[in-house]
Each structure stands twice: as C-alpha cells, then as structure tokens.
Design a protein around this motif. Structure first.
Motif, PDB file in Angstrom:
ATOM      1  N   GLY A   1       0.677  -1.064   0.091  1.00 40.20           N
ATOM      2  CA  GLY A   1       0.045  -0.099  -0.111  1.00 40.20           C
ATOM      3  C   GLY A   1       0.818   1.275   0.187  1.00 40.20           C
ATOM      4  N   SER A   2       2.152   1.442   0.617  1.00 44.34           N
ATOM      5  CA  SER A   2       2.714   2.442   0.603  1.00 44.34           C
ATOM      6  C   SER A   2       3.907   2.281  -0.339  1.00 44.34           C
ATOM      7  CB  SER A   2       3.346   2.577   1.972  1.00 44.34           C
ATOM      8  OG  SER A   2       4.312   1.519   2.405  1.00 44.34           O
ATOM      9  N   SER A   3       3.778   1.365  -1.419  1.00 46.85           N
ATOM     10  CA  SER A   3       4.819   1.296  -2.445  1.00 46.85           C
ATOM     11  C   SER A   3       6.130   1.005  -1.899  1.00 46.85           C
ATOM     12  CB  SER A   3       4.888   2.568  -3.373  1.00 46.85           C
ATOM     13  OG  SER A   3       3.556   2.338  -3.833  1.00 46.85           O
ATOM     14  N   SER A   4       6.266   0.139  -0.861  1.00 45.50           N
ATOM     15  CA  SER A   4       7.738   0.186  -0.210  1.00 45.50           C
ATOM     16  C   SER A   4       7.899  -1.677  -0.175  1.00 45.50           C
ATOM     17  CB  SER A   4       7.680   0.831   1.272  1.00 45.50           C
ATOM     18  OG  SER A   4       6.711   0.236   1.999  1.00 45.50           O
ATOM     19  N   ALA A   5       6.945  -2.418  -0.537  1.00 46.72           N
ATOM     20  CA  ALA A   5       7.341  -3.863  -0.579  1.00 46.72           C
ATOM     21  C   ALA A   5       8.204  -4.080  -1.730  1.00 46.72           C
ATOM     22  CB  ALA A   5       6.038  -4.300  -0.908  1.00 46.72           C
ATOM     23  N   LEU A   6       9.432  -4.843  -1.325  1.00 52.31           N
ATOM     24  CA  LEU A   6      10.513  -5.026  -2.166  1.00 52.31           C
ATOM     25  C   LEU A   6      10.195  -5.869  -3.313  1.00 52.31           C
ATOM     26  CD1 LEU A   6      13.482  -4.022  -2.462  1.00 52.31           C
ATOM     27  CD2 LEU A   6      14.124  -6.011  -1.154  1.00 52.31           C
ATOM     28  N   PHE A   7      10.174  -5.493  -4.390  1.00 49.94           N
ATOM     29  CA  PHE A   7      10.124  -6.314  -5.820  1.00 49.94           C
ATOM     30  C   PHE A   7      11.122  -6.457  -6.708  1.00 49.94           C
ATOM     31  CE2 PHE A   7       5.669  -5.081  -4.471  1.00 49.94           C
ATOM     32  CZ  PHE A   7       4.791  -6.411  -4.523  1.00 49.94           C
ATOM     33  N   HIS A   8      11.128  -7.452  -7.756  1.00 55.38           N
ATOM     34  CA  HIS A   8      12.091  -7.609  -8.529  1.00 55.38           C
ATOM     35  C   HIS A   8      11.830  -6.580  -9.857  1.00 55.38           C
ATOM     36  CE1 HIS A   8      13.917 -11.340  -7.093  1.00 55.38           C
ATOM     37  NE2 HIS A   8      12.645 -11.796  -7.076  1.00 55.38           N
ATOM     38  N   GLU A   9      10.741  -6.152  -9.997  1.00 49.30           N
ATOM     39  CA  GLU A   9      10.404  -5.482 -11.016  1.00 49.30           C
ATOM     40  C   GLU A   9       9.852  -3.984 -10.281  1.00 49.30           C
ATOM     41  OE1 GLU A   9       7.968  -7.061 -14.507  1.00 49.30           O
ATOM     42  OE2 GLU A   9       8.557  -8.864 -13.499  1.00 49.30           O
ATOM     43  N   PRO A  10       9.818  -3.039 -10.967  1.00 45.00           N
ATOM     44  CA  PRO A  10       9.504  -1.449 -10.615  1.00 45.00           C
ATOM     45  C   PRO A  10       7.824  -1.459 -10.377  1.00 45.00           C
ATOM     46  CG  PRO A  10      10.116  -1.411 -12.598  1.00 45.00           C
ATOM     47  CD  PRO A  10      10.451  -2.549 -12.396  1.00 45.00           C
ATOM     48  N   TYR A  11       7.604  -0.629  -9.683  1.00 48.46           N
ATOM     49  CA  TYR A  11       5.947  -0.265  -9.335  1.00 48.46           C
ATOM     50  C   TYR A  11       5.362   0.494 -10.695  1.00 48.46           C
ATOM     51  CZ  TYR A  11       6.013  -1.562  -4.344  1.00 48.46           C
ATOM     52  OH  TYR A  11       6.106  -2.098  -3.266  1.00 48.46           O
ATOM     53  N   GLU A  12       4.246   0.089 -10.979  1.00 44.20           N
ATOM     54  CA  GLU A  12       3.658   0.602 -12.229  1.00 44.20           C
ATOM     55  C   GLU A  12       3.686   2.109 -12.152  1.00 44.20           C
ATOM     56  OE1 GLU A  12       1.734  -1.015 -15.068  1.00 44.20           O
ATOM     57  OE2 GLU A  12       3.321  -2.293 -14.371  1.00 44.20           O
ATOM     58  N   GLY A  13       4.260   2.730 -13.144  1.00 47.59           N
ATOM     59  CA  GLY A  13       4.247   4.270 -13.372  1.00 47.59           C
ATOM     60  C   GLY A  13       5.377   4.729 -12.434  1.00 47.59           C
ATOM     61  N   ASP A  14       6.249   4.160 -11.958  1.00 47.55           N
ATOM     62  CA  ASP A  14       7.182   4.607 -11.055  1.00 47.55           C
ATOM     63  C   ASP A  14       8.176   3.869 -11.179  1.00 47.55           C
ATOM     64  OD1 ASP A  14       8.822   5.907  -9.249  1.00 47.55           O
ATOM     65  OD2 ASP A  14       7.765   5.155  -7.747  1.00 47.55           O
ATOM     66  N   PRO A  15       9.081   3.811 -12.554  1.00 49.14           N
ATOM     67  CA  PRO A  15      10.007   2.985 -13.048  1.00 49.14           C
ATOM     68  C   PRO A  15      11.230   2.893 -12.128  1.00 49.14           C
ATOM     69  CG  PRO A  15      10.061   4.926 -14.420  1.00 49.14           C
ATOM     70  CD  PRO A  15       8.668   5.055 -13.589  1.00 49.14           C
ATOM     71  N   GLY A  16      11.557   3.964 -11.363  1.00 44.52           N
ATOM     72  CA  GLY A  16      12.608   3.797 -10.392  1.00 44.52           C
ATOM     73  C   GLY A  16      12.569   3.216  -9.104  1.00 44.52           C
ATOM     74  N   ASN A  17      11.281   2.963  -8.819  1.00 52.80           N
ATOM     75  CA  ASN A  17      10.867   2.407  -7.362  1.00 52.80           C
ATOM     76  C   ASN A  17      10.658   0.931  -7.418  1.00 52.80           C
ATOM     77  OD1 ASN A  17       9.985   1.993  -4.701  1.00 52.80           O
ATOM     78  ND2 ASN A  17       8.042   2.948  -5.173  1.00 52.80           N
ATOM     79  N   TYR A  18      11.640   0.287  -6.673  1.00 57.79           N
ATOM     80  CA  TYR A  18      11.250  -1.231  -6.617  1.00 57.79           C
ATOM     81  C   TYR A  18      10.945  -1.596  -5.141  1.00 57.79           C
ATOM     82  CZ  TYR A  18      13.912  -1.681 -10.977  1.00 57.79           C
ATOM     83  OH  TYR A  18      14.266  -1.703 -12.399  1.00 57.79           O
ATOM     84  N   GLY A  19      10.625  -0.678  -4.462  1.00 57.84           N
ATOM     85  CA  GLY A  19      10.324  -0.843  -2.946  1.00 57.84           C
ATOM     86  C   GLY A  19      11.707  -0.642  -2.084  1.00 57.84           C
ATOM     87  N   LEU A  20      11.432  -0.993  -0.541  1.00 63.87           N
ATOM     88  CA  LEU A  20      12.449  -0.530   0.069  1.00 63.87           C
ATOM     89  C   LEU A  20      12.754  -1.915   0.762  1.00 63.87           C
ATOM     90  CD1 LEU A  20      10.834   2.296   2.327  1.00 63.87           C
ATOM     91  CD2 LEU A  20      12.993   2.282   0.682  1.00 63.87           C
ATOM     92  N   GLN A  21      14.256  -2.157   1.271  1.00 61.56           N
ATOM     93  CA  GLN A  21      14.676  -2.923   1.966  1.00 61.56           C
ATOM     94  C   GLN A  21      15.271  -2.396   3.162  1.00 61.56           C
ATOM     95  OE1 GLN A  21      18.262  -5.302   0.185  1.00 61.56           O
ATOM     96  NE2 GLN A  21      18.983  -5.581   2.193  1.00 61.56           N
ATOM     97  N   VAL A  22      14.558  -2.574   4.188  1.00 59.67           N
ATOM     98  CA  VAL A  22      14.624  -1.941   5.467  1.00 59.67           C
ATOM     99  C   VAL A  22      15.821  -2.455   6.282  1.00 59.67           C
ATOM    100  CG1 VAL A  22      12.189  -1.082   5.198  1.00 59.67           C
ATOM    101  CG2 VAL A  22      12.804  -3.244   6.647  1.00 59.67           C
ATOM    102  N   THR A  23      16.305  -3.603   6.244  1.00 60.74           N
ATOM    103  CA  THR A  23      17.290  -4.299   6.946  1.00 60.74           C
ATOM    104  C   THR A  23      18.394  -4.652   6.138  1.00 60.74           C
ATOM    105  OG1 THR A  23      15.617  -4.949   8.572  1.00 60.74           O
ATOM    106  CG2 THR A  23      17.544  -5.828   8.820  1.00 60.74           C
ATOM    107  N   ASP A  24      19.599  -4.208   6.458  1.00 62.74           N
ATOM    108  CA  ASP A  24      20.863  -4.859   5.928  1.00 62.74           C
ATOM    109  C   ASP A  24      21.090  -6.353   5.963  1.00 62.74           C
ATOM    110  OD1 ASP A  24      23.699  -4.491   4.999  1.00 62.74           O
ATOM    111  OD2 ASP A  24      23.952  -5.459   6.713  1.00 62.74           O
ATOM    112  N   MET A  25      21.254  -6.911   4.866  1.00 57.06           N
ATOM    113  CA  MET A  25      21.152  -8.421   4.945  1.00 57.06           C
ATOM    114  C   MET A  25      22.130  -9.113   5.650  1.00 57.06           C
ATOM    115  SD  MET A  25      18.379  -9.850   3.372  1.00 57.06           S
ATOM    116  CE  MET A  25      19.106 -11.383   3.486  1.00 57.06           C
ATOM    117  N   ASP A  26      23.445  -8.669   5.597  1.00 59.76           N
ATOM    118  CA  ASP A  26      24.567  -9.288   6.452  1.00 59.76           C
ATOM    119  C   ASP A  26      24.278  -9.266   7.809  1.00 59.76           C
ATOM    120  OD1 ASP A  26      26.060  -9.878   4.188  1.00 59.76           O
ATOM    121  OD2 ASP A  26      27.313  -7.903   4.491  1.00 59.76           O
TER     122      ASP A  26
END
Length: 607
Positions: A338-363
């Motif tokens: 809903g806030s366009s911050s879920a992390l996807f492989h492909e960008p959000y519709e109409g927002d080509p630079g937004n793939y969502g947010l990774q909120v925690t460092d993986m390491d």
C-alpha cells in the motif's frame, strides 16, 4: 423488540449454553470433588454435537469428555458415556457444530486493545458521520485527555479533506489526532495544534507538509514527517491503560472464537525495542502474577534483542504458565504494498525507479538470524514483495547450511507476493507461511494498479500454491495493523537518514484491521472481495478443511504449540467454540458470521 425467528433461536441457544456452563462450573464448594474423588470421571461431556477435531486421526466426533481443563476423550457418545459420573455435567448441543478454538497467528495484541478504545473511522462515508463518531468519543473523556483514532479515507465521502474546523466545536477541551487509513496523513484540531506549537509561522519539516489555507493558516492536516510535530506531544500510554488494553483485547478475541494469539508486539524498523519489553514486564508479567490472563498468548520479541530473549527462556523455560509462551524473535526485510515500499524484482507501475524498500541490511539480518537460530529461538521475518521473499528463502538456505538441519519452523510473515517457483521453496525447508487472508479483500483492487495486472495475478496471496509446495499455512489477522499503513512509519524513520523515536506513537497511526477468523476462512475459500462476482485468482482458493486447519492445528504447529492446542485431541487443552450451525452441511453451506460460545480449558469464556 421482536427478533427474527433465526436470531431468536440463536439467542436462545446462547442463553442455554451459558446457563449450562453456570450449572457445571458455579457449583458450591461442598458439591465439588477433588481430583482423587473424581477418579476417572469427566467434569463435562459434550453430547449430540458435530465436533470437527482438526485431528486427522479422528476428523469428526459426536461427543467429547473434559476433565481438569483438558480433553479426556473424543469419539462417539457410546465411547464417552462411561466417563459420566454422578457429578459430570452433560451438555446436549442438539447437533451444533464445535470447532477447536481459533489461533490468530499474527497480532499486535496490546495495540489492538488500545485501538478498541479509540475512534474507529474506517469505512466512514460522510462528513456528518465523521464528526458524529468523534463527538461520541468525547463523552467519556475528561478535559485535556487526548482523543485518538484513525482509518478515515476522504475518498469515501467525495475527496474533500477534513480540517480542524470539523472538530473544534465538538472537542474544545480535548486535543484530537486522527490518522488517515494509509498512515501518511492525519488531522488535528486547533487545541492539538496549539499544544504542538503549530501556527502560521511554523516551517514545514524536511520530508513533510503542514497543509494551509490560502491565507497561510494551518488546516490541521499534517503529512508524513510533519506528523512528528504531533507525535512529540501526544500523551504517553500508561501501564494501567496497557493492562486494560490486554483485557479488552482478550475479551474481543474470545467474542470471535479466538483462544490463542501470536503477539508479534509493537516493534517496527526505527522504533525502540524497549516498547515490546515494557509490554512484557508491565503488562504480561503483571497479568501472569495477578492471574488475569483470559486467553493463551505466544510472544515474539524484536530480533535485535535475541540474546535477551534467549536468557529469558533460559531462566524461565518457554512457558511462564499455560497462558504465556515465549515464542522467538521477529524482524523486517521490506515495507508494504500500500505504501509502495514492498520490495519487488520489477518496479512499481508508473514509477520505474521504485522497486520498494529493503529496510534491514542482509548481512546484519543473516548474522542475527544465525545467532537466534543457534540459541534455539524461532525466527519470524516480515516479507511482502516477491524479491524480499526470495531473499529470505536464500537466507534460510544459508542458515541451514551453517547451522544444520533441525525442526526450526522458520516463519515468513505475510509472504504476500511470490515469484514463480518460490512457493515450492517454502516446502523444501519446512517454512511457515504466516498469512492474512482478509488483506486480499483490499489488495485485490489495488495490486493491479501497484504492480500491474499480470504480476498481481501470478504472485498474490498464493495459498493453494504454498500448500501444494508443502508449506504450512498459518492464518492470522495482523490486528490492528494493516500493511498498507504500518511501514509508512519506516519511511518517516529513514527519511534523509534521520531516525525519529516512535516508541509511544505507533498506535495512533495504524489503519485498523480486525480479528475475525470466520471471515478469514470465508475469504480463503471464496477469494471474493466486496462487490466482486468472481473470485480473485480462483486457482489459489482453499477448501473449508484446509482453511479451518490454517486457523487451528497448522497455526498451533507454526508456533510450536501443537502439543497443547490446535485440535480437540486427548490430553490437549479443551479450548473450543460452539457455532449456531446445527449440522456440518449447514455449516459448510453457509459459514456463520459469529460464534455462540467460546470455551477455554473447558470453561465458558464467552458470552
């Protein structure tokens, strides 16, 4: 008032059940027998019932015997009646359907109890109704006490935003803060703005907006980081209020047939972990000591404090009592759709630079997960987008390689959008998919707009694919959070790398969802959002049996409580619900919207 015949019958049945329970459990002390005196006899027998056990060894039964709060025997009445003694109470249910007590696998329980005492604005469709609900909330408030609430959506009444003038006349002595359903905006009355020091000369904070009239006066609407100005002055919730919230939430859950919940706490990225620990010490330990618990609770704590959880379990074991269980740790990987911050492989519709947010460092996430897992803690991690889920699945493979194979029951919370093949990977590692069916009722309309029709159709709420791939499904509600709103707080926290403390402010900005297992089961079966004539992604529908298990025995398995609850099996706690349906065909053909009665440890807990 004259009740319709069906309603009158349901009410009469509920009264009969309550009266029978009183007869069974409110006997004078002189009539009660000790354990030794009771011998092998039951305290209570359910007779002439339609019992769905959720136990594959005996899926259905007609009778059940209960002793000392546990199931003594389940089967045909002929096999149970020999346990009837002189003081055994027999409850004839006339065919009523009995189910195991529901387990809600994902709640923010104390926040939910607090929300019940606040202004509910979700679904409001007019200015007059908006004002009426706030006015009603002021009646039991003393001057100066905050009025909090949320869930409003101005689109429902034509698009006009509310402003402070809507609220000032009805709440001149009480500051008001009411959040919009998406958590990105809220409305304050003039008194609240005065307390917060907001006036025409107040500058907009970085990343936020104070909405103004043409003359430059604040309207009361605050957007994104501007909401921090209000959060800084909202009164702190006291331990007494939080204790009352626990009791209020428990009664609400029992009304819906829920006898066990998994409380994932009030922790969000950027928020102090102390809030969850304060709830544990101020509320749950208090309830344990004072014997105030009404339902069973399995607690998850913030992953950054994994060593503290490990030490707590080392000192107390996993159970403080039959009511409070120490589950494990929870973390976050991405945001929300809903806030366009879920992390996807492909960008959000109409927002080509937004793939969502990774909120925690993986390491960092991997290292903490490895340490938690080594310590024997169950790990639950939030992932909504398909890339976030794939990243977690890859991480679990590493954890298994490094820590070895064991019964860890790793949980992915939400698992909302999955890339092709991901569902099968859940089964490979025995991963729990902790999902919330009712969230699809909102997302069915919005997912296509957010990620495109094709992606939404192949990736969203893939319950059938997960089961086919060998995953365990655990149903929950996410009450009172709705994931279109919860991670908006994350965006505020990390905007321009400035971190704000939201420790005492989470609840006022939540969009409200609700505990409602019967509706969740119906949703999983039909997948029909309101107004839809056809299911959304019909291939992902579940059967009634699969949906019931996801809210009972599978949910118990998902939190390591399947030895104690989740099915009506010999030796387990006698937690069960009685429904108004008087046959299985009646139940399966028309799922009831409510329960008649809820029993915990064989005793009537609702009504």
């Amino acid at each position: 008032m004259v009740l319709p015949a069906q309603s009158a019958a349901v009410l009469a049945a509920a009264v009969a059940i309550a009266a029978a329970a009183a007869a069974a459990f409110l006997l004078p002390p002189s009539s009660r027998l000790s354990w030794a005196q009771r011998g092998r006899f039951a305290d209570m027998i359910l007779a002439n019932a339609t019992i769905y056990t959720a136990d594959p060894a005996r899926p259905f039964a007609g009778a059940m015997a209960i002793r000392a709060g546990r199931v003594l025997r389940v089967g045909a009445y002929e096999s149970v009646k020999e346990l009837k003694g002189r003081h055994t109470h027999e409850l004839n249910l006339s065919g009523n359907v009995v189910l195991p007590g529901f387990i809600d696998s994902h709640v923010h329980f104390i926040d939910g109890g607090l929300q019940l005492a606040r202004v509910p604005l979700r679904g409001v469709t007019s200015k007059d109704d908006f004002i009426s609900r706030v006015k009603e909330a002021t009646r039991d408030k003393h001057p100066g006490q905050w009025i909090l609430g949320g869930g409003w959506n101005n689109d429902f009444w034509g698009g006009d935003f509310p402003d402070a003038s809507w609220l000032d006349d009805i709440s001149p002595d009480n500051p008001v803060w009411l959040s919009r359903m998406d958590g990105h905006m809220g409305i304050a009355n003039s008194l609240a703005m005065k307390i917060a020091g907001i006036n025409r000369s107040t500058n907009d904070p970085i990343g936020g907006t104070i909405m103004r009239t043409a003359e430059g006066e604040p309207t009361g609407l605050l957007v994104d980081t501007a909401m921090v100005l209000m959060f800084d002055v909202i009164e702190k919730v006291s331990p007494h209020e939080r204790r009352e919230a626990l009791l209020r939430a428990s009664r609400h859950a029992l009304m819906r047939g829920v006898t066990t919940v998994v409380d994932v706490g009030s922790y969000f990225p950027g928020v102090s972990a102390e809030k969850t620990w304060q709830d544990f010490s101020d509320v749950y330990e208090w309830a344990h000591t004072m014997q105030k618990m009404l339902i069973r609770v399995c607690l998850f704590f913030p992953m950054p404090t994994w060593d503290r959880v490990s030490n707590l379990i080392g000192e107390n074991g996993r159970s403080l009592s039959q009511w409070i269980y120490l589950g494990g740790v929870k973390a976050f990987l991405d945001g929300s759709l809903g806030s366009s911050s879920a992390l996807f492989h492909e960008p959000y519709e109409g927002d080509p630079g937004n793939y969502g947010l990774q909120v925690t460092d993986m390491d960092s996430l991997l290292n903490r997960t490895l340490e938690s897992d080594k310590s024997g803690l169950q790990v639950a991690i939030h992932a909504i987008g398909d890339k976030a889920n794939d990243m977690l699945l890859d991480m679990v493979d590493k954890v298994v390689d490094l820590n070895g194979v064991k019964d860890r029951r790793f949980r992915i919370e939400h698992a909302q959008h999955l890339a092709p093949g991901a569902a099968n990977r859940f089964g490979k590692q025995g991963i729990i998919a902790s999902v919330q069916p009712d969230h699809l009722l909102d997302d069915a309309d919005s997912a296509a707009k957010k990620i495109g029709f094709d992606r939404a159709e192949r990736s969203s709420y893939t319950f059938r694919s997960l089961l086919t791939g060998g995953a365990q499904l655990a149903f929950g509600s996410d009450w009172p959070v709705r994931n279109s709103a919860d991670i908006s707080v994350t965006e505020i926290c990390f905007f321009n790398y400035q971190i704000y403390s939201f420790t005492r402010y989470i609840v006022p900005v939540l969009q409200v969802s609700d505990i409602n297992p019967m509706q969740a089961i119906q949703t999983a079966i039909s997948r029909k959002p309101p107004g839809w004539e056809v299911p959304w992604i019909p291939a992902e529908r579940l059967s009634l049996d699969e949906s019931l298990k996801a809210h009972t025995i599978s949910a118990a398995y998902a939190c390591f409580l399947d030895h104690a609850v989740g099915s009506l099996s010999q030796g387990k706690y006698a937690d069960f619900v009685v429904l108004p349906s008087t046959s299985w065909d009646d139940f399966a053909g028309d799922l009831p919207a409510h329960v008649l009665a809820t029993y915990v440890s064989g005793k009537l807990a609702y009504p």
